[in-house]
Design a protein around this motif. Structure first.
Motif, PDB file in Angstrom:
ATOM      1  N   TRP A  58       0.927  -0.892   0.062  1.00  0.00           N
ATOM      2  CA  TRP A  58       0.132  -0.170   0.023  1.00  0.00           C
ATOM      3  C   TRP A  58       1.018   1.289  -0.089  1.00  0.00           C
ATOM      4  N   GLY A  59       1.882   1.211   0.624  1.00  0.00           N
ATOM      5  CA  GLY A  59       2.959   2.807   0.368  1.00  0.00           C
ATOM      6  C   GLY A  59       3.786   2.522  -0.375  1.00  0.00           C
ATOM      7  N   MET A  60       4.551   1.868  -1.151  1.00  0.00           N
ATOM      8  CA  MET A  60       4.430   1.888  -2.275  1.00  0.00           C
ATOM      9  C   MET A  60       3.672   2.127  -3.678  1.00  0.00           C
ATOM     10  N   PHE A  61       2.530   1.872  -3.685  1.00  0.00           N
ATOM     11  CA  PHE A  61       1.453   2.150  -5.140  1.00  0.00           C
ATOM     12  C   PHE A  61       0.938   3.695  -4.402  1.00  0.00           C
ATOM     13  N   SER A  62       0.348   3.605  -3.032  1.00  0.00           N
ATOM     14  CA  SER A  62      -0.517   5.124  -2.832  1.00  0.00           C
ATOM     15  C   SER A  62       0.742   5.725  -1.507  1.00  0.00           C
ATOM     16  N   ASN A  63       1.280   5.188  -1.202  1.00  0.00           N
ATOM     17  CA  ASN A  63       2.434   6.470  -0.632  1.00  0.00           C
ATOM     18  C   ASN A  63       1.826   6.055   1.685  1.00  0.00           C
ATOM     19  N   GLN A  64       0.369   5.299   1.561  1.00  0.00           N
ATOM     20  CA  GLN A  64      -0.217   4.798   2.873  1.00  0.00           C
ATOM     21  C   GLN A  64       1.008   4.177   3.663  1.00  0.00           C
ATOM     22  N   VAL A 118      -4.901  -7.680   3.322  1.00  0.00           N
ATOM     23  CA  VAL A 118      -4.996  -7.481   2.307  1.00  0.00           C
ATOM     24  C   VAL A 118      -3.796  -6.543   1.325  1.00  0.00           C
ATOM     25  N   GLU A 119      -4.734  -6.637   0.516  1.00  0.00           N
ATOM     26  CA  GLU A 119      -3.091  -6.220  -1.295  1.00  0.00           C
ATOM     27  C   GLU A 119      -3.386  -5.986  -2.135  1.00  0.00           C
ATOM     28  N   LYS A 120      -3.448  -5.215  -2.347  1.00  0.00           N
ATOM     29  CA  LYS A 120      -3.793  -3.890  -3.319  1.00  0.00           C
ATOM     30  C   LYS A 120      -2.407  -4.183  -5.224  1.00  0.00           C
ATOM     31  N   ALA A 137       4.751  -2.805 -15.093  1.00  0.00           N
ATOM     32  CA  ALA A 137       5.813  -3.231 -14.442  1.00  0.00           C
ATOM     33  C   ALA A 137       6.137  -3.016 -13.419  1.00  0.00           C
ATOM     34  N   LEU A 138       5.328  -1.486 -12.766  1.00  0.00           N
ATOM     35  CA  LEU A 138       5.402  -1.143 -11.217  1.00  0.00           C
ATOM     36  C   LEU A 138       4.914  -2.383 -10.740  1.00  0.00           C
ATOM     37  N   ALA A 154      10.662  -6.958  -6.156  1.00  0.00           N
ATOM     38  CA  ALA A 154      11.913  -6.815  -6.239  1.00  0.00           C
ATOM     39  C   ALA A 154      12.250  -6.702  -4.354  1.00  0.00           C
ATOM     40  N   SER A 155      11.234  -6.511  -3.920  1.00  0.00           N
ATOM     41  CA  SER A 155      11.094  -5.640  -2.338  1.00  0.00           C
ATOM     42  C   SER A 155      11.396  -6.305  -1.707  1.00  0.00           C
ATOM     43  N   CYS A 156      11.016  -7.653  -1.858  1.00  0.00           N
ATOM     44  CA  CYS A 156      10.625  -8.843  -0.877  1.00  0.00           C
ATOM     45  C   CYS A 156      12.398  -9.886  -0.977  1.00  0.00           C
ATOM     46  N   ILE A 157      13.312  -9.234  -1.511  1.00  0.00           N
ATOM     47  CA  ILE A 157      14.519  -9.670  -0.687  1.00  0.00           C
ATOM     48  C   ILE A 157      16.172  -8.842  -0.754  1.00  0.00           C
ATOM     49  N   ASP A 158      16.374  -8.747  -0.574  1.00  0.00           N
ATOM     50  CA  ASP A 158      17.935  -7.999   0.252  1.00  0.00           C
ATOM     51  C   ASP A 158      18.158  -7.176  -0.746  1.00  0.00           C
ATOM     52  N   VAL A 159      17.241  -6.245  -1.192  1.00  0.00           N
ATOM     53  CA  VAL A 159      17.847  -5.009  -2.071  1.00  0.00           C
ATOM     54  C   VAL A 159      18.968  -4.149  -2.266  1.00  0.00           C
ATOM     55  N   GLU A 160      19.835  -4.196  -1.013  1.00  0.00           N
ATOM     56  CA  GLU A 160      21.121  -3.824  -1.245  1.00  0.00           C
ATOM     57  C   GLU A 160      22.409  -5.091  -1.421  1.00  0.00           C
ATOM     58  N   LYS A 161      21.804  -6.248  -1.508  1.00  0.00           N
ATOM     59  CA  LYS A 161      22.316  -7.239  -2.403  1.00  0.00           C
ATOM     60  C   LYS A 161      21.398  -8.231  -3.545  1.00  0.00           C
TER      61      LYS A 161
END
Length: 411
Positions: A54-60, A113-115, A122-123, A129-136
């Motif tokens: 929700w935060g990623m798509f709607s900033n909540q 709940v998920e949207k 593409a978004l 990809a945020s569900c892995i270690d993004v720095e690695k």
């Protein structure tokens, strides 16, 4: 520790709902779960709410559960936000379970709940990809490529995550390793997917309700070898919920259809070699010990099949068959309705759908329906003991988080 019961479940049909909102889906499912439990929302003493994007798509960010529940009159009580990738909803359930078992609360809501679907496809895909270690992430991709070179040099390389979730490449790489080590086949994966699409065709709440033959699955467009599209969970939206209560609270209800929670286990992944003990092996042993049962006692299971290989792997990790025999076990018909151990009678993630923050509670919804004898055409005859296994994210060679729940019919 006190006994914990599930007295209500609810979910909407998962699907791609471009105009839907997180608040709207939450409201729909909370109404359903309260009605199923036969209680008023004012009786809830705590709530655990799962959401990932929700935060990623709607900033909540930050207070998602409070924002979603307050318009429904659920306020003033402890509301805890859980985020654990694909295991977020089952983590919410686990925390609700602990609150009741420890004596802190008598009636608790777990909501996921998920949207995810978006006009910009593409978004949606990039969000995974945020569900892995993004720095690695580059290191993770290199690990996958090395696995490919070591075990399956004949498979042509392409860029991981291009036009698909990065997790499809993770599953594909480990599937190729399994094929090389144990001789499992692409056809066995197609058998699993075909079975799940058959089950999904019987589920009115499944995102995909189309029966597919093994040949149909193999002929579907390729995603990342050996996976075809029909072997992979679709992008989708949805919500699911459960209400848990104590034995004392249950005694005050009339007309309840409770199911007892025998075990609820949450754990995280750890560094290991590709051949090391898997998180699913570790946690299932814990769950069986707590429940006082073994894999032979399970009548049905909902396993995390973000791809068909996920189910094959978890069949082995949960102890339902020997390592390397998940494909053979599936080909035997054991996991199909009418078989020895029906698996993913809901259609699984491949067919029911996989809105990340809701999937774990959708699994609970299916098992509770089965143990109540309310699953309709997909009812498992005589089902008494059911299991859910829900993995989330990835670090190294295994899930970053996982929950396992075991339930018992008491009717």
């Amino acid at each position: 520790m006190r006994d914990v019961y599930v007295i209500g479940v609810g979910m909407n049909r998962f699907g791609k709902y471009l105009t839907a909102t997180v608040k709207g889906m939450a409201a729909e499912v909370v109404q359903l779960v309260l009605r199923d439990a036969g209680i008023d929302g004012q009786l809830l003493q705590a709530a655990y709410v799962s959401n990932t994007f929700w935060g990623m798509f709607s900033n909540q960010h930050s207070i998602r559960g409070q924002v979603a529940l307050r318009p429904l009159g659920i306020q003033g009580i402890p509301i805890v936000n859980t985020e654990n990738a694909c295991a977020g909803a089952s983590t919410a359930f686990h925390l609700a379970y602990l609150g009741i078992a420890a004596g802190a609360y008598d009636a608790v809501l777990a909501l996921g709940v998920e949207k995810i679907s978006h006009e910009n496809k593409a978004l949606s895909l990039q969000s995974y990809a945020s569900c892995i270690d993004v720095e690695k992430s580059s290191e993770q991709i290199n690990t996958l490529m090395q696995l490919n070179e070591l075990y399956s040099p004949q498979v042509a390389r392409d860029e991981p995550g291009r036009g698909r979730s990065i997790f499809m490449d993770i599953y594909a790489a480990v599937a190729r390793w399994h094929m090389a080590k144990y001789g499992s086949t692409q056809k066995q994966l197609a058998v699993i997917a075909s079975k799940n699409h058959f089950h999904g065709s019987l589920n009115p709440l499944a995102q995909i309700q189309r029966d597919m033959t093994v040949e149909d699955v193999l002929a579907d467009p390729p995603v990342s070898y050996p996976l075809t599209r029909a072997m992979c969970s679709p992008v989708g939206d949805g919500a699911a919920a459960a209400i848990l209560c104590s034995g004392d609270f249950l005694k005050k209800l009339t007309g309840a259809r409770p199911v007892k929670t025998l075990a609820s286990v949450l754990g995280s992944g750890r560094d290991r070699l590709i051949d090391g003990e898997d998180i699913g092996e570790r946690l299932s042993k814990q769950a069986y010990q707590i429940a006082g049962l073994g894999p032979q006692d399970i009548d049905l299971a909902e396993l995390h099949d973000a791809t068909a290989f996920g189910e094959l792997h978890q069949l082995e990790a949960m102890g339902f068959c020997q390592p390397g025999e998940g494909g053979i076990f599936s080909e035997s018909g054991a996991t199909r309705l009418g078989g020895k151990l029906p698996v993913n009678t809901s259609g699984g993630l491949e067919s029911r759908g996989h809105p990340i923050g809701a999937s774990g509670l959708a699994q609970v919804h299916e098992v509770i329906a089965q143990l109540r004898g309310e699953a309709g055409q997909r009812q498992v005859t005589g089902a008494r003991i059911g299991m859910t296994e829900n993995g989330g994210g990835n670090i190294g060679y295994e899930e970053a988080a996982m929950t396992i729940h075991i339930f018992e019919s008491i009717s």
